[in-house]
Motif scaffolding. Sequence first.
Motif, mmCIF file in Angstrom:
data_model
loop_
_atom_site.group_PDB
_atom_site.id
_atom_site.type_symbol
_atom_site.label_atom_id
_atom_site.label_comp_id
_atom_site.label_asym_id
_atom_site.label_seq_id
_atom_site.Cartn_x
_atom_site.Cartn_y
_atom_site.Cartn_z
ATOM 1 N N THR A 208 0.830 -1.201 0.000
ATOM 2 C CA THR A 208 0.000 0.000 0.000
ATOM 3 C C THR A 208 0.864 1.249 0.000
ATOM 4 O O THR A 208 2.009 1.215 0.464
ATOM 5 N N THR A 209 0.310 2.344 -0.540
ATOM 6 C CA THR A 209 0.976 3.641 -0.395
ATOM 7 C C THR A 209 0.387 4.415 0.773
ATOM 8 O O THR A 209 0.789 5.545 1.033
ATOM 9 N N SER A 210 -0.600 3.819 1.451
ATOM 10 C CA SER A 210 -1.337 4.510 2.523
ATOM 11 C C SER A 210 -1.081 3.835 3.869
ATOM 12 O O SER A 210 -1.738 2.844 4.198
#
Length: 350
Positions: A208-210
């Motif tokens: 994920t980038t979050s």
Amino acid sequence: MQTKAYAAQSPTTPLAPTTIPRREVGELDVAIDILYCGVCHSDLHAARGEWPGMRYPLVPGHEIIGRVTAVGSAVSKHKVGDVVGVGCMVGSCRHCDSCHDGLEQYCEGPHGWLQTYNGWLDGSGENTFGGYSAGITVDEHFVLKISHGEADLAAVAPLLCAGVTTWSPLRHWKVGPGKKVGIVGIGGLGHMGIKLAHAMGAEVVAFTTSPAKIQDARDLGADQVVVSRNADEMAAHAKSFDFILNTVAAPHDLDAFMALLKRDGTMTMVGVPDTSHPSPNVANLIFQRRQLAGSLIGGIPETQEMLDFCAKHGITSDIEMIDMKDIEAAFERMKKSDVKYRFVIDMATI
Ligand code: NAP
Ligand code: ZN
Ligand code: ZN
């Protein structure tokens, strides 16, 4: 028959109420009152004209759950009152090799597969309209049986695209016990990818980038979660994956993920960004005989197989229900990766 719907009149106009024509029930047709429709990132790409070939008015929606209100005289699969699903496809030639193999999405007929929206009716130029509407009429072959309970129906809608689009490649590349599988992008598709790969018995790593999604990804069934912008975390998984499913809806560096595949590993792309990714480094493929692949939704038989598997294993989508009038706000949040993990429209609000 005129039916209520929400349409974009051009790539720059917000979705707004309208009415659309729906055909009368033909011999093999099923008429459906739509109860719920999921909001796929493809709906946003299409409504905004981010992909070529969009025609307006455009009524998005291909994660449809509804109830049968009428059937044609030759219909045998469904009856009035049944709860049914419709996904991304409403037609195909039914005669080519792909159609015979139950992979209608790869139809080789003169018009290819008929998309639920922005589909080209018999080459006539007439448009198809999707599930952001009160009802739809569909050939019975493309109507799925739903065996989940009534209380789950809204959360079943996203299985019709996000579910099967992840199921099909996970099955095709034989994900299961003993396989280490990566799921890239924890949105609508990605969160279903985690649930399905976990249920198939694989070891699942979510990318994920979050950072705010780390705990959620674990709760969805990921054994480990990697923040993909952190190079050290990525390096710890070098050359270790059998299979990676990439669902990201934006162009990004593919080499960072290719380097995580074992010898003979495959990364399959399902995200369709408006502009493509920078070309990956060919040496990264050659030296470990790695493969980069793609996959389009899923055929009707495998969609039914996925729905039945999910009903048996108690799998649904994690959803946030919205009113039809709030669709533009939902699109804006989706653009910011702020979705947990699929918006579903309550069609009673249209
Ligand atoms: P979504 O719910 O918006 O999820 C996409 C996820 O990608 C985001 O939640 C985010 O996850 C990640 N992401 C977004 N922007 C990013 C960026 N700039 N860099 C890295 N990661 C980013 O979308 P979706 O409905 O799952 O659809 C995903 C894509 O698949 C879309 O392009 C859609 O059109 C396509 N699609 C393809 C098929 C097919 O048949 N192949 C079928 C359906 C949809 P994190 O926050 O975890 O990073
Ligand atoms: Zn979709
Ligand atoms: Zn065909």
